[in-house]
Design an enzyme around this catalytic site. Sequence first.
Site, PDB file in Angstrom:
ATOM      1  N   ARG A  45      52.696  43.102  42.412  1.00 41.77           N
ATOM      2  CA  ARG A  45      52.204  44.394  42.909  1.00 41.77           C
ATOM      3  C   ARG A  45      53.073  44.913  44.065  1.00 41.77           C
ATOM      4  NH1 ARG A  45      45.635  44.071  43.037  1.00 41.77           N
ATOM      5  NH2 ARG A  45      45.284  44.114  40.808  1.00 41.77           N
ATOM      6  N   ASP A 152      35.749  54.414  49.795  1.00 45.13           N
ATOM      7  CA  ASP A 152      36.627  53.338  49.342  1.00 45.13           C
ATOM      8  C   ASP A 152      37.660  53.084  50.444  1.00 45.13           C
ATOM      9  OD1 ASP A 152      37.075  52.064  46.299  1.00 45.13           O
ATOM     10  OD2 ASP A 152      38.829  51.903  47.600  1.00 45.13           O
TER      11      ASP A 152
HETATM   12  C1  LIG Z   1      36.652  46.936  40.978  1.00 44.14           C
HETATM   13  S1  LIG Z   1      36.405  48.393  41.933  1.00 44.14           S
HETATM   14  C2  LIG Z   1      34.675  48.704  41.612  1.00 44.14           C
HETATM   15  C3  LIG Z   1      34.386  50.170  41.431  1.00 44.14           C
HETATM   16  C4  LIG Z   1      32.928  50.518  41.116  1.00 44.14           C
HETATM   17  N1  LIG Z   1      32.069  50.178  42.208  1.00 44.14           N
HETATM   18  C5  LIG Z   1      32.469  49.865  39.840  1.00 44.14           C
HETATM   19  O1  LIG Z   1      31.658  48.940  39.869  1.00 44.14           O
HETATM   20  O2  LIG Z   1      32.935  50.265  38.768  1.00 44.14           O
HETATM   21  C6  LIG Z   1      36.371  47.740  43.607  1.00 44.14           C
HETATM   22  C7  LIG Z   1      36.700  48.794  44.651  1.00 44.14           C
HETATM   23  O3  LIG Z   1      36.358  48.254  45.938  1.00 44.14           O
HETATM   24  C8  LIG Z   1      37.309  48.706  46.880  1.00 44.14           C
HETATM   25  N2  LIG Z   1      37.311  47.797  48.056  1.00 44.14           N
HETATM   26  C9  LIG Z   1      37.789  46.539  48.143  1.00 44.14           C
HETATM   27  N3  LIG Z   1      37.641  46.061  49.387  1.00 44.14           N
HETATM   28  C10 LIG Z   1      37.040  47.038  50.109  1.00 44.14           C
HETATM   29  C11 LIG Z   1      36.645  47.160  51.472  1.00 44.14           C
HETATM   30  N4  LIG Z   1      36.847  46.191  52.366  1.00 44.14           N
HETATM   31  N5  LIG Z   1      36.074  48.310  51.867  1.00 44.14           N
HETATM   32  C12 LIG Z   1      35.872  49.325  50.981  1.00 44.14           C
HETATM   33  N6  LIG Z   1      36.248  49.290  49.690  1.00 44.14           N
HETATM   34  C13 LIG Z   1      36.828  48.155  49.254  1.00 44.14           C
HETATM   35  C14 LIG Z   1      38.621  48.705  46.108  1.00 44.14           C
HETATM   36  O4  LIG Z   1      39.580  49.571  46.683  1.00 44.14           O
HETATM   37  C15 LIG Z   1      38.188  49.145  44.712  1.00 44.14           C
HETATM   38  O5  LIG Z   1      38.375  50.520  44.499  1.00 44.14           O
END
Ligand SMILES: C[S@@+](CC[C@H](N)C(=O)[O-])C[C@H]1O[C@@H](n2cnc3c(N)ncnc32)[C@H](O)[C@@H]1O
Length: 293
Positions: A45, A152
Amino acid sequence: MSATGRDDLGGATLSPEDFERLSAFIEARFGIHAGPAKRVLLETRLRKRLRALRMGSFEQYCAQVLSAGAGGELAEFVDAITTNKTDFFREPGHFDLLSRRLLPELAARRSPGEELRVWSAGCSTGEEPYTLAMVLADTLGDATRFRVVATDLSRRVLRHAAAGLYRDDQVQPVPLELRRRFLERSLENPDVVRVGPALRGRVTFRLLNLLDENYGHDRPFDAIFCRNVLIYFRRETQREVIARLCRTLARDGFLFLGHSESINGMDLPLAQIAPTVYTRSEAPGAPRSRVGT
Ligand SMILES: C[S@@+](CC[C@H](N)C(=O)[O-])C[C@H]1O[C@@H](n2cnc3c(N)ncnc32)[C@H](O)[C@@H]1O
């Protein structure tokens, strides 16, 4: 590129030491736990970032990201390290439960004119908050005002989400009737749909790190969706974040986690009402009446 056409930056490797430094930083700042098995993934990445910056080594890249003045590169770094997989109507049982049982229950308890508030925490490219907005609009009609707040860590996914543009195949999980009401086909490209302005107007997108001590919300939420975000965190970090989410959840509000996430064994003021769905309780862990999803 070299005279042979080979990309000279492609051969750089992320040493175990640099991986250690980066993974410690990622976990401390963003909660995301990257064990040794993730070294190759991280290397792949971040190689794109090395190319973009025309840097010859990961050592140089680490020095930049870990320096106090990383600024713009830190945002690019976050975009590169986060996993953003999502879908419209992902884990659909949650939306059934919300529309059939929980929204009518909440709407009946709120005073007329009061706005219902739902938070999609870790909203990725917007499919979850727009699904929520469709379900709320469809269930509540014009009788109840509502707002979806969507946050996010990654600026890239938030830009995508705010634009509200999706390929036709991505919106297939949306029931036809809701597609007709809330999505518009692009005139220039028939394979692209856009979330209509009325629905986009119901969703507020904002950058927010769930590790922050204070989330800065001015009012509690009636429901919080924090799904498929905590799986990337260690258990202790999960517990801390959920405890903070509880503080922004209305007393009679609901918390939704992803289907592979669990609060079992965590000392939290939550009672389970359905698989991975919780409401606040004064006695941590006390069960409330269960309902099916
Ligand atoms: C796999 S996606 C899940 C999206 C959605 N909630 C779903 O279930 O389809 C996880 C998201 O969490 C965000 N994320 C990860 N760590 C985070 C943090 N510390 N604070 C806020 N967002 C975070 C990532 O950027 C990503 O867009």
